[in-house]
Every structure is written in C-alpha cells, then in structure tokens.
Design a protein around this motif. Structure first.
Motif, PDB file in Angstrom:
ATOM      1  N   LEU A 282       7.578  -6.441  -0.706  1.00  0.00           N
ATOM      2  CA  LEU A 282       7.126  -4.854  -1.509  1.00  0.00           C
ATOM      3  C   LEU A 282       6.883  -4.157   0.167  1.00  0.00           C
ATOM      4  CD1 LEU A 282       4.657  -7.041  -3.766  1.00  0.00           C
ATOM      5  CD2 LEU A 282       5.935  -5.476  -4.344  1.00  0.00           C
ATOM      6  N   GLU A 283       6.790  -3.017  -0.366  1.00  0.00           N
ATOM      7  CA  GLU A 283       6.483  -2.295   0.533  1.00  0.00           C
ATOM      8  C   GLU A 283       5.117  -1.186   0.501  1.00  0.00           C
ATOM      9  OE1 GLU A 283       8.482   1.388   2.818  1.00  0.00           O
ATOM     10  OE2 GLU A 283      10.003   0.606   1.436  1.00  0.00           O
ATOM     11  N   MET A 284       4.089  -1.070   1.609  1.00  0.00           N
ATOM     12  CA  MET A 284       2.827  -1.092   1.741  1.00  0.00           C
ATOM     13  C   MET A 284       2.820   0.889   1.693  1.00  0.00           C
ATOM     14  SD  MET A 284      -0.552  -1.630   3.607  1.00  0.00           S
ATOM     15  CE  MET A 284      -1.072  -3.628   2.591  1.00  0.00           C
ATOM     16  N   PRO A 285       2.296   1.195   0.886  1.00  0.00           N
ATOM     17  CA  PRO A 285       2.696   2.974   0.820  1.00  0.00           C
ATOM     18  C   PRO A 285       1.317   3.300   2.205  1.00  0.00           C
ATOM     19  CG  PRO A 285       1.788   2.168  -1.349  1.00  0.00           C
ATOM     20  CD  PRO A 285       2.024   1.286  -0.458  1.00  0.00           C
ATOM     21  N   GLN A 286       1.406   4.041   3.306  1.00  0.00           N
ATOM     22  CA  GLN A 286       1.088   4.445   4.674  1.00  0.00           C
ATOM     23  C   GLN A 286       0.457   5.528   4.473  1.00  0.00           C
ATOM     24  OE1 GLN A 286       1.477   1.645   7.076  1.00  0.00           O
ATOM     25  NE2 GLN A 286       2.647   0.778   5.821  1.00  0.00           N
ATOM     26  N   GLY A 287      -0.869   5.638   5.418  1.00  0.00           N
ATOM     27  CA  GLY A 287      -1.122   6.608   5.680  1.00  0.00           C
ATOM     28  C   GLY A 287      -2.859   6.918   4.888  1.00  0.00           C
ATOM     29  N   GLY A 288      -3.424   7.994   5.184  1.00  0.00           N
ATOM     30  CA  GLY A 288      -4.134   8.297   3.429  1.00  0.00           C
ATOM     31  C   GLY A 288      -5.949   7.358   3.502  1.00  0.00           C
ATOM     32  N   TRP A 289      -6.706   7.852   3.108  1.00  0.00           N
ATOM     33  CA  TRP A 289      -7.952   7.818   2.382  1.00  0.00           C
ATOM     34  C   TRP A 289      -7.861   5.415   2.189  1.00  0.00           C
ATOM     35  CZ3 TRP A 289      -8.164   5.766  -2.074  1.00  0.00           C
ATOM     36  CH2 TRP A 289      -8.139   6.215  -2.836  1.00  0.00           C
ATOM     37  N   SER A 290      -6.560   5.791   1.499  1.00  0.00           N
ATOM     38  CA  SER A 290      -6.515   4.350   1.081  1.00  0.00           C
ATOM     39  C   SER A 290      -5.644   3.195   1.947  1.00  0.00           C
ATOM     40  CB  SER A 290      -5.379   3.916  -0.356  1.00  0.00           C
ATOM     41  OG  SER A 290      -4.429   4.449  -0.134  1.00  0.00           O
ATOM     42  N   GLU A 291      -5.085   3.182   2.985  1.00  0.00           N
ATOM     43  CA  GLU A 291      -4.729   2.320   4.150  1.00  0.00           C
ATOM     44  C   GLU A 291      -5.250   1.534   4.424  1.00  0.00           C
ATOM     45  OE1 GLU A 291      -1.891   3.729   6.791  1.00  0.00           O
ATOM     46  OE2 GLU A 291      -2.000   2.156   7.726  1.00  0.00           O
ATOM     47  N   ALA A 292      -6.703   1.862   4.400  1.00  0.00           N
ATOM     48  CA  ALA A 292      -7.802   0.148   5.138  1.00  0.00           C
ATOM     49  C   ALA A 292      -7.876  -0.456   3.901  1.00  0.00           C
ATOM     50  CB  ALA A 292      -9.349   1.115   5.545  1.00  0.00           C
ATOM     51  N   ALA A 293      -7.604   0.354   2.959  1.00  0.00           N
ATOM     52  CA  ALA A 293      -8.286  -0.830   1.383  1.00  0.00           C
ATOM     53  C   ALA A 293      -7.173  -1.666   1.573  1.00  0.00           C
ATOM     54  CB  ALA A 293      -8.461   0.196   0.261  1.00  0.00           C
ATOM     55  N   ARG A 294      -5.771  -1.115   1.458  1.00  0.00           N
ATOM     56  CA  ARG A 294      -4.994  -1.505   0.884  1.00  0.00           C
ATOM     57  C   ARG A 294      -4.260  -2.719   2.128  1.00  0.00           C
ATOM     58  NH1 ARG A 294      -1.369   0.768  -2.243  1.00  0.00           N
ATOM     59  NH2 ARG A 294      -1.059   2.865  -2.917  1.00  0.00           N
ATOM     60  N   ARG A 295      -5.284  -2.199   3.599  1.00  0.00           N
ATOM     61  CA  ARG A 295      -5.040  -3.518   4.551  1.00  0.00           C
ATOM     62  C   ARG A 295      -5.591  -4.325   4.141  1.00  0.00           C
ATOM     63  NH1 ARG A 295      -0.920  -2.786   7.613  1.00  0.00           N
ATOM     64  NH2 ARG A 295      -0.200  -0.285   8.543  1.00  0.00           N
ATOM     65  N   ASP A 296      -7.015  -4.441   3.660  1.00  0.00           N
ATOM     66  CA  ASP A 296      -8.117  -5.723   3.385  1.00  0.00           C
ATOM     67  C   ASP A 296      -7.639  -6.126   2.893  1.00  0.00           C
ATOM     68  OD1 ASP A 296      -9.670  -4.142   5.592  1.00  0.00           O
ATOM     69  OD2 ASP A 296     -10.835  -3.725   4.373  1.00  0.00           O
ATOM     70  N   ALA A 297      -6.577  -5.449   1.596  1.00  0.00           N
ATOM     71  CA  ALA A 297      -6.301  -6.055  -0.023  1.00  0.00           C
ATOM     72  C   ALA A 297      -5.146  -6.886   0.265  1.00  0.00           C
ATOM     73  CB  ALA A 297      -5.934  -5.245  -1.369  1.00  0.00           C
ATOM     74  N   LEU A 298      -4.561  -6.592   1.132  1.00  0.00           N
ATOM     75  CA  LEU A 298      -2.937  -7.247   2.047  1.00  0.00           C
ATOM     76  C   LEU A 298      -3.374  -9.106   2.627  1.00  0.00           C
ATOM     77  CD1 LEU A 298      -0.457  -8.263   2.133  1.00  0.00           C
ATOM     78  CD2 LEU A 298      -0.358  -6.921   4.072  1.00  0.00           C
ATOM     79  N   ALA A 299      -4.579  -8.546   3.166  1.00  0.00           N
ATOM     80  CA  ALA A 299      -5.551  -9.695   3.695  1.00  0.00           C
ATOM     81  C   ALA A 299      -6.115 -10.908   2.487  1.00  0.00           C
ATOM     82  CB  ALA A 299      -6.133  -9.407   4.983  1.00  0.00           C
ATOM     83  N   ARG A 300      -6.651 -10.793   1.886  1.00  0.00           N
ATOM     84  CA  ARG A 300      -7.079 -11.528   0.222  1.00  0.00           C
ATOM     85  C   ARG A 300      -5.699 -11.881  -0.054  1.00  0.00           C
ATOM     86  NH1 ARG A 300      -9.250  -7.711  -2.379  1.00  0.00           N
ATOM     87  NH2 ARG A 300      -9.351  -5.471  -1.101  1.00  0.00           N
ATOM     88  N   VAL A 301      -5.251 -11.158  -0.380  1.00  0.00           N
ATOM     89  CA  VAL A 301      -4.223 -11.696  -1.163  1.00  0.00           C
ATOM     90  C   VAL A 301      -3.109 -12.826  -0.149  1.00  0.00           C
ATOM     91  CG1 VAL A 301      -2.434 -10.321  -0.982  1.00  0.00           C
ATOM     92  CG2 VAL A 301      -2.364 -11.601  -2.876  1.00  0.00           C
TER      93      VAL A 301
END
Lengths: 251, 427
Positions: free
Chosen positions: B18-37
């Motif tokens: 999987l490839e995480m979309p980069q940049g913008g307001w959602s990036e921090a939330a995405r990184r948090d979610a990756l850490a959680r999963v």
C-alpha cells in the motif's frame, strides 16, 4: 358441485384413521350442514378438502365439478373455486390485509387465465364488501388477523370469501367464539353470497348457527362417517335430544 | 508468541503493498493511523471479535478475484430518486458519470483533492475512528484511515436540497478499493446519504459522521448483488444533543461482508437507529457488528437486523449496547432475527448489554426460525402459489428492518429490490 365418495383419511404421522368412508353430494345452490360431536372428523374433512399437510387419503375420492381435488395443490383447489373459512384464521404479522386480499384475488385470476384486477377496481370492490360486513378501513390496513377479535377474524374470512367468489364454500365452525350479534353479522354475510351457482358446506357443532344460515340438508357425522341425513329438522333434533339420542338411534 | 509473529508478518505483508497519500491536512492523521494499525496488527481468526467471521481474505495482500455480475435484469437503484450522484468505479472517482458537486445547503469535496493544510475535516478524519477503537480494536478501519486514496467530504450546513448518492461500480475482477468519507452535519442541518453498488472485488470503506446538536443524518445503503465480492465497512458516528442518526443497509449476495457500525450518543435526547436486511443464498457470509455507546441522558437507540439465509448461507450478528454511568433514561432496543430457509444455513448471534446506569430500559432479542407453515397454508388456501406465498412471508419477516427507512420512495425501492431477489432465488 362437490362429490365425495367413500373418502377415507388417516393421520400421516400416526396410525389413526379419522375418516372411514364419507359420502357426500353437494349440489350447486344448496347449503349442506354437517353436525357432529367433537372428534367425529368434521374439521379433518374440511382440511383434507382444502389440501392441508398431515393427512393421508387411504381411499375414496373428492371431485369439484368433476375434477379430482385431492390431486391438486392447495392453491389449485382455491383457483378451481374451493374456499375454506378457517375455524382458527391465521395471523400473519407484516402482511397487510389489503395486500393479502389483492394478492389472493389476482393469483386466482391469473391461474384461471383471467385478467388481474386493477388497484382502483379492487379498492372499490373491497370497500363495498367490507362495508357490508362492518369491516372498517383500519381493519383492512392492519396485518392479516393480527390483533383482530374473534368476531373480526370471522368477518375477515367472509370478506375473503366475498372477494374470491368461490364456487364451493366450506365453513369450519364459523360460529365458534362468536357472540350472538357477531354470529348474525357473519351469517348475513354468508346469506348474501348464497346463489344458484354456489354450494355451501357448513360445519358446526351447535344448531344455533343454522337458525341464521338455513340449511337445505343436514348430515350427522360420527366416528368418521355420515350416519344420518335429513332436512333442517334434524338440526332441531340435535338441539333437543343431543347427539347421544341420535347416535343410539342409528347404532 | 508464534501467533503474534504470524499476525505481525501478515500485517507487514498487507502494508507493503500500500502507498500512503502524501501531504496536506490529512497526512498527520494517516501517519497516526499507520502507527495504530502496526501496533494492533490486522485481524486474524483467533481474535475474539472475529470469532464468527474469517478475516483472512479481507487482510491478505491481494484480493481474491471476484467475477463481474450481470445485473441487466433490474434497473439501477435509486434512479427514480432526485439526487446528486457521485460515482466511483472500483474505488476510483468517475468525473464523467458524476454530477457537479454543487448542492444547496451542502459543501462536497473529494478527499483526494482536499490538499490544503487547513480543512474542516481535519478535526474529524481518523478522529471518530480512533474513538471507536476502544474498547474493541478495529484495525481494518485504521488501515483505511492511513491509506484510503479518496472519498467524499460532506459538510452539511443547512437542509440539503436533495440526497447525495454514492454509486460504487465494480468493473475489474481484481480491484481492491478503499474509500474514506467524512460527513459533518451542523446544528439544525439535515441530509440523506445513499450508497449503492458492489464497489470492487474487495472493498474497505470507512464513513465518519459527526452530527451536531439537532442535526439529522439519514443513510440508506444497498450493497450490490455481485456474488463473489468482499467488503469490510465501518461507520463511526458521534451524535450531539437532540440529533438524529438513522441508517439502513440492504445486503444481497456477496461471499463476505462485514458491516461495523459504531455509534456514540454524546448529547442528551439523541436518537440513533441502525437497521439491516440481508438475503443470502449459498456461498454467503454476512456479519453485522454494532457497538452503541450511550453517554448522555434520555437517548434512544434501536438496532433491527433481519437475515434471510438459504443453501448454506451464514449470518452473524454481534451487537452491543453500552450504557455509561450517568446515561439515565436510556431507551435501548436490539433485535436480530434470521429466517433459515433450509437446514444447511446458520445464524450466529452475540447480543450484549453492558449497563452502568440504574434508570434505563434496554431490551434485546435474537431468534432463528423457519417459514410459518400455518401462515403458508393459509395463503395457499386463498390461491397464492407456494413461491409467491413464501416471498410474501419473507418480506413480512424483513419488514421491521425495512420500515426503519422513513422515506417512502426509498423504502419502496428497497422492497422492490428484495422482491426481485426473492423471485430470482426461489427453490
């Protein structure tokens, strides 16, 4: 109309013979009544004729206008013109009474190759028939028989009969659970449907229903057989002497 | 520790592709979610929450291919409804097929295009999902937050002029789609969101819904008829005071569907209804998992789930009502029922109540049964053939769930779908 010859029936699941050779000829335009003590086989006869599971025909025949009804599925019997007014009408939660009536009317028409009744026409007819039976709009909207009183359930049976216009009507203990006023209303509904082309078989334990639905012929059933046949006076004899008197007389 | 190691390697295998979309307001939330999963690990069959549903095909790196389904025998759903239509094909936005994203009372954007650093959805994206990870972990939702490339962001500021319809088409046998929607309903605002279609061979969808005080959110969803599709979906909703959340899902076919709905009633006098009707024939496994938390006074929640199962189909219901301390006058209702049309089909139900307040009324019931033979004979004795009579009784069984749809036109469309399905699947 309905010709039953030497009909013998046992329970499917146990070795118990219920009907032991019933002979009955019901002519169009006539009302026949079957009376008899509890356990004589009256209701079994009505169930076997309408095609309920759980019974095994071990001999004899039953024909509606010459067609063997015992070979037909229940829905085919209905489409052929047979109607059973249930002693205990079934509650069907979730199915509206109107939907039920319209589905039944159109299913029978379809089976007979007739055109289905339009929604508008159906509504007109059902409202008129319901009014005659003092069935209000609310009863038509509610789920089939759910929350209906005993009288309402029986009136609903007669409404179905009026809508389906069967050739041969079997009424199984239609008077059970009814007070006098409700019974009169039901009887009026039945009488309104009496016609030259239609036969009736009225199954009852008591004579009182026959004060309101006057039979042409009365049969007494006992132990799975018709033991005596006569005119309306036979019903009065039951009322006066009970079944015991008549049964000892024929024994 | 072999199990933990297996879980970790399965999770790593999935994440690798999987490839995480980069940049913008959602990036921090995405990184948090990756850490959680990564910390949780993706579900596997020994997890208690996955006791009745095997998660392996939802987790494995590549989706199981799913044959496309010819649905030329019925018109597309909700076509008769005046709506704003947004189309995703195998999870990819289809601008040609979609309407302009302009609607009075509503602002609609695509997640993939909302790339600024500041956005209203930033306060919700992954936030409601994170809240919903306790007390039970939902790793597939966190996976979605981290990687979903697209979705819609709907901000409802008034009474929406018409429903927003999300159409999910399935055109590739190997598609593996992820969508993440965020919906914010302002105070006094109101919207109906419709979803329909099979979406993909494998579909992972999250919808986060935040309803402010006195807001109303209505949701009607139909998951497509493709037999071989698989889906794991999550709805996370937070309800403010006097707000309304009503969601209905129709599921017809699909080898594997897990629909989770996690609702939190945080404001007094809120109402949450979640309902589902599913019909399955043969290779069909459907799981409704619901978790409703009452954390305010005088709220009402209803769960109504009905399943019709035949030819070895399996239905699962895991539903919980949690009443927190102080959530007095809670009115909680939960019913899950199945109609088993043969002896090969099965229904597994786990209803739960956990109550920490003393002035509440909660009821729950769960049943499995067959067609009522007395009623069937009654209908047949009136001339209705066995097939249509069985259908009529089956629709009557499903009615309590379908009636949860308030809008009559939508209800009629769903009932027509069910009738059509039943007619095609008669024995």
């Amino acid at each position: 109309m309905l010709s039953i010859k030497n009909l013998a029936v046992k329970l499917e699941e146990e070795d118990k013979q219920i009907l032991k050779g019933v002979d009955l000829e019901i002519e169009a335009g006539k009302v026949h009544a079957i009376m008899g003590p509890n356990g004589s086989g009256k209701s079994t006869l009505s169930y076997v004729l309408s095609g309920k599971d759980g019974y095994e025909v071990t001999g004899g025949s039953a024909a509606l206008e010459g067609a063997d009804v015992l070979e037909m599925e229940p829905e085919e019997r209905a489409a052929a013109g047979l109607f059973l007014a249930f002693q205990y009408p079934v509650e069907i939660p979730g199915v509206g009474n109107m939907t039920f009536l319209r589905t039944a009317v159109n299913a029978q028409r379809k089976a007979r190759g007739e055109e289905e009744m339009s929604a508008a026409e159906f509504l007109k007819v059902v409202r008129a028939r319901a009014k005659e039976l003092k069935i209000d709009a609310d009863m038509l909207k509610r789920p089939v028989n759910v929350g209906f009183s005993g009288g309402e359930k029986k009136r609903n049976e007669i409404l179905q009969m009026a809508m389906l216009e069967p050739k041969m009507c079997i009424l199984d203990e239609t008077d059970s659970g009814l007070d006098v006023d409700a019974m009169k209303l039901v009887a009026e509904g039945v009488n309104a449907l009496r016609s030259e082309g239609r036969g009736f078989l009225v199954i009852t334990h008591y004579q009182r229903l026959l004060d309101h639905i006057k039979p042409d012929v009365v049969h007494i059933m006992a132990d799975g057989r018709i033991v005596k046949t006569g005119g309306p006076e036979l019903a009065l004899e039951v009322e006066n002497n009970g079944y015991a008197g008549i049964l000892s007389e024929v024994a | 520790m072999a199990e933990a190691a297996l879980k970790q390697s399965a999770t790593e295998a999935r994440l690798a592709g999987l490839e995480m979309p980069q940049g913008g307001w959602s990036e921090a939330a995405r990184r948090d979610a990756l850490a959680r999963v990564t910390a949780m690990g993706l579900p596997e069959r020994r997890d208690e929450y996955w006791k009745y549903t095997r998660p392996d095909t939802l987790v494995q790196a590549d989706p199981v291919p799913a044959a496309l389904f010819d649905r030329s025998d019925e018109a597309p759903l909700f076509d008769s409804i005046d709506r704003l239509n947004i189309v995703f094909v195998d999870g990819v936005f289809d601008a040609e097929a979609s309407d302009d994203l302009a609607l009075a009372g509503v602002s609609i954007e695509r997640l993939a295009e909302a790339s600024a650093d500041i956005h209203w959805a930033r306060d919700l994206y992954g936030v409601l999902e994170t809240n919903g990870q306790k007390p039970v972990e939902r790793p597939l939702a966190a996976l979605n937050t981290a990687f979903a490339p697209d979705g819609v962001l709907i901000h409802v500021t008034g009474k929406a002029e018409k429903p927003v319809n999300l159409t999910y088409r399935h055109q590739s046998e190997t598609s593996d789609a992820m969508l993440h929607h965020v919906i914010r309903v302002d105070a006094g605002a109101e919207i109906t969101v419709l979803e329909n279609g099979p979406a993909a061979a494998r579909f992972n969808k999250v919808m986060e819904v935040d309803i402010a005080d006195t807001g109303a959110f209505h949701h009607v969803r139909a998951q497509g008829r493709d037999h071989e599709r698989r889906a794991a979906t999550h709805i996370f909703a937070r309800l403010g005071a006097e707000s309304i959340f009503k969601s209905f899902t129709l599921t017809a076919n699909g080898v594997l569907t897990r629909n989770e709905c996690i609702l939190e009633l945080t404001g007094d006098d809120a109402i949450a209804h979640v309902a589902g009707a599913c019909v399955g024939d043969g290779d069909f496994h459907h799981d409704d998992t619901v978790f409703i938390t009452h954390d305010a006074v005088n709220c009402e929640s209803r769960q109504v789930f009905k399943k019709v199962l035949r030819n070895g189909a399996t239905g699962v219901f895991q539903g919980k009502i949690l009443v927190q301390p102080g959530a007095q006058k809670t009115d909680g209702y939960q019913i899950s029922q199945s109609l088993l049309l043969d002896e090969d089909s099965q229904f597994l139900a786990k209803p739960e109540l956990e109550i920490y307040a003393d002035d509440v009324a909660c009821s729950h019931g769960s049943t499995s049964g067959a067609i009522d033979e007395e009623a069937l004979f009654y209908l047949r004795s009136r001339g209705v053939p066995e097939g249509p009579a069985t259908d009529l009784l089956t629709l009557a069984f499903l009615a309590e769930a379908v009636e949860e749809i308030e809008n009559e036109a939508l209800r009629d469309e769903i009932n027509a779908r069910l009738s059509g399905w039943l007619e095609r699947h008669r024995s």
